[in-house]
Design an enzyme around this catalytic site. Sequence first.
Site, PDB file in Angstrom:
ATOM      1  N   ASP A   1     -27.546 -22.568  -4.840  1.00 10.34           N
ATOM      2  CA  ASP A   1     -26.938 -21.234  -4.759  1.00 10.34           C
ATOM      3  C   ASP A   1     -26.672 -20.704  -3.349  1.00 10.34           C
ATOM      4  O   ASP A   1     -27.519 -20.845  -2.459  1.00 10.34           O
ATOM      5  CB  ASP A   1     -27.867 -20.187  -5.390  1.00 10.34           C
TER       6      ASP A   1
ATOM      7  N   GLU B   1     -29.380 -15.626 -14.609  1.00 14.48           N
ATOM      8  CA  GLU B   1     -29.760 -15.858 -13.218  1.00 14.48           C
ATOM      9  C   GLU B   1     -28.776 -15.154 -12.281  1.00 14.48           C
ATOM     10  O   GLU B   1     -27.684 -14.765 -12.685  1.00 14.48           O
ATOM     11  CB  GLU B   1     -29.765 -17.366 -12.912  1.00 14.48           C
TER      12      GLU B   1
HETATM   13  C1  FRU Z   1     -29.814 -20.640 -10.008  1.00  8.02           C
HETATM   14  C2  FRU Z   1     -31.295 -20.803  -9.729  1.00  8.02           C
HETATM   15  C3  FRU Z   1     -31.923 -19.465  -9.442  1.00  8.02           C
HETATM   16  C4  FRU Z   1     -33.123 -19.825  -8.615  1.00  8.02           C
HETATM   17  C5  FRU Z   1     -32.593 -20.979  -7.808  1.00  8.02           C
HETATM   18  C6  FRU Z   1     -33.634 -22.010  -7.469  1.00  8.02           C
HETATM   19  O1  FRU Z   1     -29.054 -21.774  -9.797  1.00  8.02           O
HETATM   20  O2  FRU Z   1     -31.919 -21.443 -10.829  1.00  8.02           O
HETATM   21  O3  FRU Z   1     -32.230 -18.710 -10.588  1.00  8.02           O
HETATM   22  O4  FRU Z   1     -33.550 -18.763  -7.809  1.00  8.02           O
HETATM   23  O5  FRU Z   1     -31.557 -21.572  -8.560  1.00  8.02           O
HETATM   24  O6  FRU Z   1     -33.153 -22.951  -6.567  1.00  8.02           O
END
Ligand code: FRU
Length: 459
Positions: free
Chosen positions: A24, A205
């Site tokens: 992300d 998320e």
């Molecule tokens: C989304 C996610 C988030 C988390 C991160 C962990 O892709 O699953 O919810 O904070 O990636 O790398």
Amino acid sequence: TSPTTAVSHRPVAHFTTRDTWLNDPNGLLYYEGTYHLFYQTNPHGSTWGNISWGHATSTDLVAWTEHDIAIPFTADEMAFSGSAVVDVRNTAGFAGPGQTAFVAVYTSARPPRDDEPASQSQSLAYSLDEGQTWNRYEGNPVLDIGSSEFRDPKVFWHGSDDGHWVMVAVEAVARRVVIYTSPDLISWTRASHFGPAHATDGVWECPDLFPLSVAGTKDTRWVLIVSMNPGGIAGGSGTQYFVGDFDGTTFTADRLIESDDPTTYDWLDYGRDYYAAVSFNDVPDGRRLMIGWASNWDYANETPTHPWRSAMSLAREVTLVPDEEGIPRIHQRPVLPQDSSALTSFTVTVPCAPGDRQTLVLSAGGEEHLAITVDGDHRSITSDRTRSGATDFHPTFPSIDRAPLPGADTTEVELFVVVDATIVEIYVDGGRVTLTEQVFPSEPFTQLRVEGEARVGRA
Ligand code: FRU
């Protein structure tokens, strides 16, 4: 399974890390001429793990410079997704005289320990040198509700000098966006929540919440972005949005659709590879720029690139434009390099009346290709990457993805297609609909062949 093709073609305008894993975008921030991109990375490998915040900067959103890790993982926690703000009013008190603090709000993800269960809570780190070096706040975490599924805080300032900080985060498994407020980034008060609503097949998320003016009107609406994995419109992870109102504490959607058919919801992208998209804080002139992660949790750990893995999307400017029924819809326009020869792109006008069916074939001249079909009868656009090169590293990768053709009875539609080594972004009808797809051909696709009547201009 092991990758069939080691791909060495690296995108030029889509951010990739030198030699590590990437997921992300985090803490997207503009400050005094520089765009900051933080991101989830594994400093020691090219698969997910040891999650830390990496850092890159750019002045044009196209050429990025990678810097040292901003927030490293520790023995106690990984630094999951979040956001960053410039604390111009020094509300948290981190800045000394003459200093301005950048404050990152991230999720402390702690594994289960002997007598303690796993936990996710919200923590702060701050920088007093415009993001070059970071310190964890000694009072971490600043928001702990005793949950193991509470993450991805997006923080922004709401109002003028007498305003307050707003945090949107998720209770991921409850499919809820939770909203907190704070005067100082340190003490947080729960204000409201939104959801579950619309797409709920996966965990929620990476939320975002921001205002946009509605084109051609005096209205401003608020957009709530919610990523979800799995259950996205193309399968695996995907991103939906809601348009509504926000009064500083509560988000209210304009329309809630009483249907469990996912094609009736609003999706930010209809391809397989646009996830966790969030917007920059503090971009001047009310422009709203977003970046998404151009991959999918279904196969992200297995894509055949080396030594990096995954890329970001191009930065996209988002606007709200009313559709034929007056419903505001997100439109997206990519930020392109000044030098247009740096990227391959095409603008194509395609007939789409009943009976029209056109296929655009993107290739390097050989057999490997991605096929985009505009179907006037089904009013759909499909992207078929089943023969796009290396596809068998994961069973769900060779996909045919479908998007609705916008407008009820238009007879022509414009497609803008950008190709950058392993990423294809398709913008339909001025970005009213987009599809983002990874491809791993043995040679980069640079040619577009049209089967049918479409008119092609090479941009
Ligand atoms: C989304 C996610 C988030 C988390 C991160 C962990 O892709 O699953 O919810 O904070 O990636 O790398």
